[in-house]
Design a protein around this motif. Sequence first.
Motif, short mmCIF file in Angstrom:
data_model
loop_
_atom_site.label_atom_id
_atom_site.label_comp_id
_atom_site.label_asym_id
_atom_site.label_seq_id
_atom_site.Cartn_x
_atom_site.Cartn_y
_atom_site.Cartn_z
N ARG A 132 32.73 49.00 36.90
CA ARG A 132 32.34 50.30 36.37
C ARG A 132 31.54 51.06 37.42
NH1 ARG A 132 34.37 53.26 32.07
NH2 ARG A 132 32.80 54.74 31.33
N ASP A 133 32.03 52.24 37.78
CA ASP A 133 31.37 53.07 38.78
C ASP A 133 30.98 54.39 38.11
OD1 ASP A 133 30.44 54.35 41.00
OD2 ASP A 133 32.37 54.53 42.01
N GLY A 134 29.72 54.48 37.69
CA GLY A 134 29.30 55.67 36.97
C GLY A 134 29.97 55.74 35.61
N ASP A 135 30.79 56.78 35.42
CA ASP A 135 31.48 56.95 34.14
C ASP A 135 32.97 56.64 34.23
OD1 ASP A 135 32.26 59.03 35.72
OD2 ASP A 135 31.88 60.61 34.24
N ARG A 136 33.37 55.90 35.26
CA ARG A 136 34.80 55.58 35.39
C ARG A 136 34.99 54.14 35.87
NH1 ARG A 136 36.97 56.18 40.65
NH2 ARG A 136 35.37 56.67 42.22
N TRP A 137 36.20 53.64 35.63
CA TRP A 137 36.56 52.30 36.07
C TRP A 137 37.25 52.36 37.42
CZ3 TRP A 137 34.60 48.22 33.80
CH2 TRP A 137 34.30 48.24 32.42
N THR A 138 36.94 51.41 38.29
CA THR A 138 37.64 51.28 39.57
C THR A 138 38.17 49.85 39.66
OG1 THR A 138 35.61 50.64 40.75
CG2 THR A 138 36.19 52.97 40.72
N TYR A 139 39.36 49.72 40.20
CA TYR A 139 39.98 48.40 40.32
C TYR A 139 39.14 47.54 41.28
CZ TYR A 139 43.97 45.25 39.79
OH TYR A 139 44.77 44.20 39.45
N ALA A 140 38.80 46.34 40.86
CA ALA A 140 37.92 45.48 41.65
C ALA A 140 38.57 45.11 42.98
CB ALA A 140 37.56 44.22 40.87
N SER A 141 37.77 45.09 44.03
CA SER A 141 38.27 44.73 45.36
C SER A 141 38.29 43.23 45.59
CB SER A 141 37.41 45.41 46.44
OG SER A 141 36.06 45.00 46.33
N GLN A 142 37.68 42.47 44.69
CA GLN A 142 37.69 41.01 44.77
C GLN A 142 38.13 40.45 43.42
OE1 GLN A 142 34.23 39.02 46.75
NE2 GLN A 142 33.29 41.05 46.67
N GLY A 143 38.54 39.19 43.44
CA GLY A 143 38.85 38.51 42.20
C GLY A 143 37.57 38.07 41.52
#
Length: 226
Positions: free
Chosen positions: A45-56
């Motif tokens: 979770r980045d602020g008010d949005r989701w970002t695809y994780a760069s790691q497992g």
Amino acid sequence: MTQVTQGRARRGRLVLGAFLAALLCLLVAAPAQAAGYRYWSFWDRDGDRWTYASQGPGTARPEDGDVQGFRFSVSDDSKDSASPRGPAAFKDICAKTPAEDGRKRVALVIDFGLPKDAPRGETPPAARSACARVGEDATSAEALASVAEPLRYDTKALLCAIDGYPKSGCGEQVAGDGTAREDSAARPSADGDGDDGGPSLGLIAGIAAVALLGGAAIWQTRRRRG
């Protein structure tokens, strides 16, 4: 009709027949268009949005106050993967979990996905959230295990099931009707990456062969008419 003309006509029919036969073989042999891969994706979770994780989740180490999410869905890769749904505010998810010295709190959103993405015979549980209070050095996988066991992984550390869902399968490729394809060789890695979704070499070669035969048939037909 002269013998030369008859010969040209016969060759034209042979070429056209070969073209049609090749086209039929291509249509029969070409695999059905796949809808994508059925798997658990991992998000930050980045602020008010989701970002695809760069790691497992097995290597990511969240900090106290972080919010992470898991979503079960069918998608080609991270570019079109569905993100977790529902409230995702740390202050709400961890409101009843007090801080402790030497431990961290991680808010987790677990979205089991839509019925259309579920394996045959299974129904996704309702999405939920949980506050994991774990050691300061804990990974995301350890935080998840503390609130949503049992987890299931494959031999390549790909997360296959959360809280026992789904009961079977792991990152399998599915056809357009949602059924798993047994011949699938490529699938998402532990980081959630899949293949590029491009056409296979065999399919490209088949299309090229059909195009070549089609051109020959047209050439023969025009020559015969001329």
